[in-house]
Design an enzyme around this catalytic site. Structure first.
Site, mmCIF file in Angstrom:
data_model
loop_
_atom_site.group_PDB
_atom_site.id
_atom_site.type_symbol
_atom_site.label_atom_id
_atom_site.label_comp_id
_atom_site.label_asym_id
_atom_site.label_seq_id
_atom_site.Cartn_x
_atom_site.Cartn_y
_atom_site.Cartn_z
ATOM 1 N N HIS A 54 19.822 66.883 6.497
ATOM 2 C CA HIS A 54 19.918 65.836 5.474
ATOM 3 C C HIS A 54 18.993 66.121 4.293
ATOM 4 C CE1 HIS A 54 21.305 63.053 8.983
ATOM 5 N NE2 HIS A 54 22.209 63.965 8.667
ATOM 6 N N HIS A 211 29.559 61.218 5.372
ATOM 7 C CA HIS A 211 28.392 61.800 6.031
ATOM 8 C C HIS A 211 28.682 63.222 6.507
ATOM 9 C CE1 HIS A 211 24.463 61.978 7.786
ATOM 10 N NE2 HIS A 211 25.031 62.655 8.767
ATOM 11 N N ASP A 215 26.536 66.500 5.626
ATOM 12 C CA ASP A 215 26.064 67.483 6.610
ATOM 13 C C ASP A 215 26.501 68.902 6.222
ATOM 14 O OD1 ASP A 215 24.707 65.856 8.404
ATOM 15 O OD2 ASP A 215 26.420 65.601 9.746
ATOM 16 N N HIS A 238 28.184 71.064 12.712
ATOM 17 C CA HIS A 238 27.116 72.005 12.362
ATOM 18 C C HIS A 238 27.389 73.427 12.855
ATOM 19 C CE1 HIS A 238 24.767 68.750 10.813
ATOM 20 N NE2 HIS A 238 24.746 68.137 11.969
#
Ligand SMILES: [Zn+2]
Length: 278
Positions: A54, A211, A215, A238
């Site tokens: 973040h 969001h 990311d 991720h």
């Protein structure tokens, strides 16, 4: 954590200042990515710093190229689960434009990875844009898509306040495993089968996909420089984002360095801001 101005050529570097970290510095670079579930972590000399995605997104979105981040402990503060607190820090400190031109990783050919219904790709493009789609099947989160072109102010307005989220049953399972002990309604959206538990509801109707785009922006900033191109993500996370960077840098024909003085500079002209004011 503290953000400390750094000269041109430093890049983004994290430093553990607690005793266990022994003052170890770790460049925010795809070569230092550690294998850790649910977040982005980097490591060097056996020392890790977790949950950097973040703050990395806030730096990418704010055009910060050089910065030292000191962290007292093994992970970054989660704040409210979004990048908003880090944007606030950057705005309070102010930003200095350096003499040195900004350097970009320019995408020349498409690079795509897919696995198990998830996919990611980087394609040539002007500036930097993200096109992200989530689909969690049946449940409280409807399929959502978000497209953002990273021009001035777009990150702050469109993505930075979007919070991380988790499903109630997963939170319970993580707690049982001794993880996510700090997870609460103050720093995450908690999703049940018929809605969200947070009293104030959502900040955007499509906060979830926003969001995920945040990311991805943070993960991709581990390229070591801003990317000039277009990112497309479908149900990515991720791990796949990190794999995409490794795949990109293994293909020398797929990218080149470019700087903000180059004739091929994208339009609109990116800001050449590059460090925090002391
Ligand atoms: Zn996140």
């Amino acid at each position: 954590m503290a953000m400390i101005p750094a000269p041109a050529g430093t890049g983004i570097v994290f430093r553990r200042t607690d005793l266990a970290g022994r003052g170890v510095s770790i460049p925010a670079d795809w070569r230092h990515v550690a294998d850790m579930p649910m977040c982005t972590a980097i490591e060097a000399d056996g020392i890790q710093i977790a949950t950097i995605e973040h703050v990395m997104a806030a730096l990418a979105g704010g055009g910060i190229d050089n910065l030292l981040i000191e962290v007292q402990g093994p992970e970054l503060p989660i704040m409210d689960g979004s990048a908003w607190g880090f944007v606030f820090m950057i705005e309070c400190a102010g930003v200095v434009e350096l003499e040195t031109p900004r350097r970009f990783v320019k995408i020349l050919r498409p690079v795509t990875l897919s696995a198990g219904g998830r996919s990611v790709s980087l394609r040539p493009g002007e500036g930097f844009s993200i096109d992200f789609e989530v689909d969690y099947g049946a449940g409280a989160i409807a399929p959502q898509r978000c497209e953002v072109e990273l021009v001035d102010g777009a990150f702050k307005n469109e993505l930075s306040r979007a919070r991380t989220f988790g499903f109630l049953h997963e939170v319970d399972a993580l707690r049982a495993a001794g993880l996510a002990r700090g997870a609460s309604l103050e720093n995450a959206i908690v999703v049940t089968h018929d809605g969200v538990l947070n009293e104030g509801g959502l900040r955007f109707p499509d906060e979830f996909v926003r969001h995920k785009a945040l990311d991805a922006l943070g993960d991709l900033y581990l390229a070591g420089a801003p990317i000039m191109g277009r990112f497309e993500g479908r149900r990515s996370g991720h791990k796949l984002n990190h794999r995409l960077l490794r795949a990109l840098f293994q293909r020398r024909d797929a990218w080149c360095w470019s700087d903000s003085n180059a004739a091929a500079s994208p339009s609109p002209e990116p800001k050449r801001v590059a460090g925090l004011r002391g």
